[in-house]
Design a protein around this motif. Structure first.
Motif, PDB file in Angstrom:
ATOM      1  N   SER A  35       0.999  -1.070   0.032  1.00 26.91           N
ATOM      2  CA  SER A  35       0.082  -0.114   0.020  1.00 26.91           C
ATOM      3  C   SER A  35       1.234   1.139  -0.184  1.00 26.91           C
ATOM      4  CB  SER A  35      -1.011   0.314   1.708  1.00 26.91           C
ATOM      5  OG  SER A  35      -1.722  -1.227   1.511  1.00 26.91           O
ATOM      6  N   LEU A  36       0.777   2.247  -0.222  1.00 26.34           N
ATOM      7  CA  LEU A  36       0.895   3.663  -0.372  1.00 26.34           C
ATOM      8  C   LEU A  36      -0.580   4.423  -0.202  1.00 26.34           C
ATOM      9  CD1 LEU A  36       3.628   3.150  -3.146  1.00 26.34           C
ATOM     10  CD2 LEU A  36       3.811   4.188  -0.742  1.00 26.34           C
ATOM     11  N   ARG A  37       0.192   5.180   0.315  1.00 26.06           N
ATOM     12  CA  ARG A  37      -0.712   6.856   0.669  1.00 26.06           C
ATOM     13  C   ARG A  37       0.019   8.102  -0.244  1.00 26.06           C
ATOM     14  NH1 ARG A  37      -3.591   9.651   5.483  1.00 26.06           N
ATOM     15  NH2 ARG A  37      -1.924  11.062   5.784  1.00 26.06           N
ATOM     16  N   LEU A  38      -1.081   8.179  -1.308  1.00 27.42           N
ATOM     17  CA  LEU A  38      -0.341   9.664  -2.077  1.00 27.42           C
ATOM     18  C   LEU A  38      -1.170  10.758  -1.488  1.00 27.42           C
ATOM     19  CD1 LEU A  38      -0.633   8.688  -5.711  1.00 27.42           C
ATOM     20  CD2 LEU A  38       1.844   8.488  -4.267  1.00 27.42           C
ATOM     21  N   SER A  39      -0.586  12.158  -1.990  1.00 21.38           N
ATOM     22  CA  SER A  39      -1.472  13.528  -0.292  1.00 21.38           C
ATOM     23  C   SER A  39      -1.581  13.873  -2.315  1.00 21.38           C
ATOM     24  CB  SER A  39      -0.363  13.966   0.163  1.00 21.38           C
ATOM     25  OG  SER A  39      -0.460  12.846   1.261  1.00 21.38           O
ATOM     26  N   CYS A  40      -1.357  15.082  -1.344  1.00 21.57           N
ATOM     27  CA  CYS A  40      -1.970  16.269  -3.139  1.00 21.57           C
ATOM     28  C   CYS A  40      -2.593  17.287  -2.509  1.00 21.57           C
ATOM     29  CB  CYS A  40      -3.291  16.648  -4.040  1.00 21.57           C
ATOM     30  SG  CYS A  40      -3.195  17.573  -5.130  1.00 21.57           S
ATOM     31  N   GLY A  68     -11.737  -0.298  -6.084  1.00 22.68           N
ATOM     32  CA  GLY A  68     -12.272  -1.069  -4.866  1.00 22.68           C
ATOM     33  C   GLY A  68     -10.575  -1.179  -4.380  1.00 22.68           C
ATOM     34  N   ARG A  69      -9.708  -0.935  -4.755  1.00 21.72           N
ATOM     35  CA  ARG A  69      -8.255  -1.160  -4.402  1.00 21.72           C
ATOM     36  C   ARG A  69      -7.672   0.351  -3.878  1.00 21.72           C
ATOM     37  NH1 ARG A  69      -4.085  -2.349  -7.587  1.00 21.72           N
ATOM     38  NH2 ARG A  69      -5.246  -1.384  -9.359  1.00 21.72           N
ATOM     39  N   PHE A  70      -8.334   1.351  -4.831  1.00 18.56           N
ATOM     40  CA  PHE A  70      -8.195   2.527  -4.480  1.00 18.56           C
ATOM     41  C   PHE A  70      -9.561   3.731  -3.740  1.00 18.56           C
ATOM     42  CE2 PHE A  70      -4.136   3.038  -7.708  1.00 18.56           C
ATOM     43  CZ  PHE A  70      -3.845   1.939  -6.839  1.00 18.56           C
ATOM     44  N   THR A  71      -9.118   4.293  -2.742  1.00 21.22           N
ATOM     45  CA  THR A  71      -9.988   5.117  -2.699  1.00 21.22           C
ATOM     46  C   THR A  71      -9.569   6.490  -1.851  1.00 21.22           C
ATOM     47  OG1 THR A  71     -10.240   3.479  -0.937  1.00 21.22           O
ATOM     48  CG2 THR A  71     -11.404   5.573   0.050  1.00 21.22           C
ATOM     49  N   ILE A  72      -9.916   7.788  -3.010  1.00 23.65           N
ATOM     50  CA  ILE A  72      -9.580   8.965  -2.742  1.00 23.65           C
ATOM     51  C   ILE A  72     -10.369   9.651  -1.265  1.00 23.65           C
ATOM     52  CG2 ILE A  72     -11.722   9.964  -4.040  1.00 23.65           C
ATOM     53  CD1 ILE A  72      -9.660  11.902  -5.050  1.00 23.65           C
ATOM     54  N   SER A  73     -10.033  10.609  -1.351  1.00 24.98           N
ATOM     55  CA  SER A  73     -10.376  11.232   0.011  1.00 24.98           C
ATOM     56  C   SER A  73     -10.008  12.934  -0.029  1.00 24.98           C
ATOM     57  CB  SER A  73     -10.620  10.779   2.146  1.00 24.98           C
ATOM     58  OG  SER A  73      -8.961  10.593   1.552  1.00 24.98           O
ATOM     59  N   VAL A  80      -5.473  16.480  -0.449  1.00 28.49           N
ATOM     60  CA  VAL A  80      -6.996  15.053  -1.049  1.00 28.49           C
ATOM     61  C   VAL A  80      -5.683  14.003  -0.808  1.00 28.49           C
ATOM     62  CG1 VAL A  80      -7.810  14.233  -2.938  1.00 28.49           C
ATOM     63  CG2 VAL A  80      -8.324  16.585  -2.276  1.00 28.49           C
ATOM     64  N   TYR A  81      -5.828  12.957  -0.323  1.00 27.97           N
ATOM     65  CA  TYR A  81      -5.062  11.692  -0.575  1.00 27.97           C
ATOM     66  C   TYR A  81      -5.785  10.524  -1.570  1.00 27.97           C
ATOM     67  CZ  TYR A  81      -4.231  14.016   3.978  1.00 27.97           C
ATOM     68  OH  TYR A  81      -4.155  14.979   4.739  1.00 27.97           O
ATOM     69  N   LEU A  82      -4.547  10.161  -2.634  1.00 24.91           N
ATOM     70  CA  LEU A  82      -5.749   8.729  -2.310  1.00 24.91           C
ATOM     71  C   LEU A  82      -4.647   7.427  -1.596  1.00 24.91           C
ATOM     72  CD1 LEU A  82      -6.935   7.754  -5.531  1.00 24.91           C
ATOM     73  CD2 LEU A  82      -4.417   7.160  -6.152  1.00 24.91           C
ATOM     74  N   GLN A  83      -5.758   6.662  -1.253  1.00 22.16           N
ATOM     75  CA  GLN A  83      -5.109   5.949  -0.979  1.00 22.16           C
ATOM     76  C   GLN A  83      -4.851   4.355  -1.322  1.00 22.16           C
ATOM     77  OE1 GLN A  83      -3.792   5.267   3.072  1.00 22.16           O
ATOM     78  NE2 GLN A  83      -3.170   3.299   1.487  1.00 22.16           N
ATOM     79  N   MET A  84      -4.024   4.019  -2.011  1.00 23.00           N
ATOM     80  CA  MET A  84      -3.699   2.688  -2.597  1.00 23.00           C
ATOM     81  C   MET A  84      -3.289   0.876  -2.066  1.00 23.00           C
ATOM     82  SD  MET A  84      -2.226   4.755  -5.884  1.00 23.00           S
ATOM     83  CE  MET A  84      -0.266   4.977  -4.472  1.00 23.00           C
TER      84      MET A  84
END
Length: 122
Positions: free
Chosen positions: A17-22, A66-71, A79-83
């Protein structure tokens, strides 16, 4: 001046997993959408996900559902993208973008970040 700065990319093994931030700055728009895109070498840019400020609606490409979640965290203008369950085919440079028009999916973005590399090893 609107600025978008991505972070959180890196190298991870398949299944990880990784979490991207914007992080956004200079935003003065009441309604907007933030999208995540990716581009792998030799491939076209792909829209991955989107979140709208007006109603919090979201959009996901079939390849990441089902794998990525944006919040979003409005207090932090981020804004985050949980992968999760990452696959080698998720390897790409990931970009966030902002549209001054709310609603997802969004097809016309006004501002872009510089991108962050995500590499998934098999």
């Amino acid at each position: 001046e609107v600025q978008l700065v991505e972070s959180g990319g890196g190298l991870v093994q398949a299944g990880g997993s990784l979490r991207l931030s914007c992080a956004a700055s200079g935003f003065t728009f009441d309604d907007y959408a933030i999208g995540w895109f990716r581009q792998a070498p030799g491939k076209e840019r792909e829209g991955v996900s989107c979140i709208s400020s007006s109603d919090g609606s979201t959009y996901y490409a079939d390849s990441v559902k089902g794998r990525f979640t944006i919040s979003s965290d409005n207090a932090k203008n981020t804004v985050y993208l949980q992968m999760n369950s990452l696959k080698p085919e998720d390897t790409a440079v990931y970009y966030c973008a902002a549209s001054v028009v709310a609603g997802c999916p969004q097809y016309d973005y006004d501002y872009w970040g510089q991108g962050t590399q995500v590499t998934v090893s098999s």
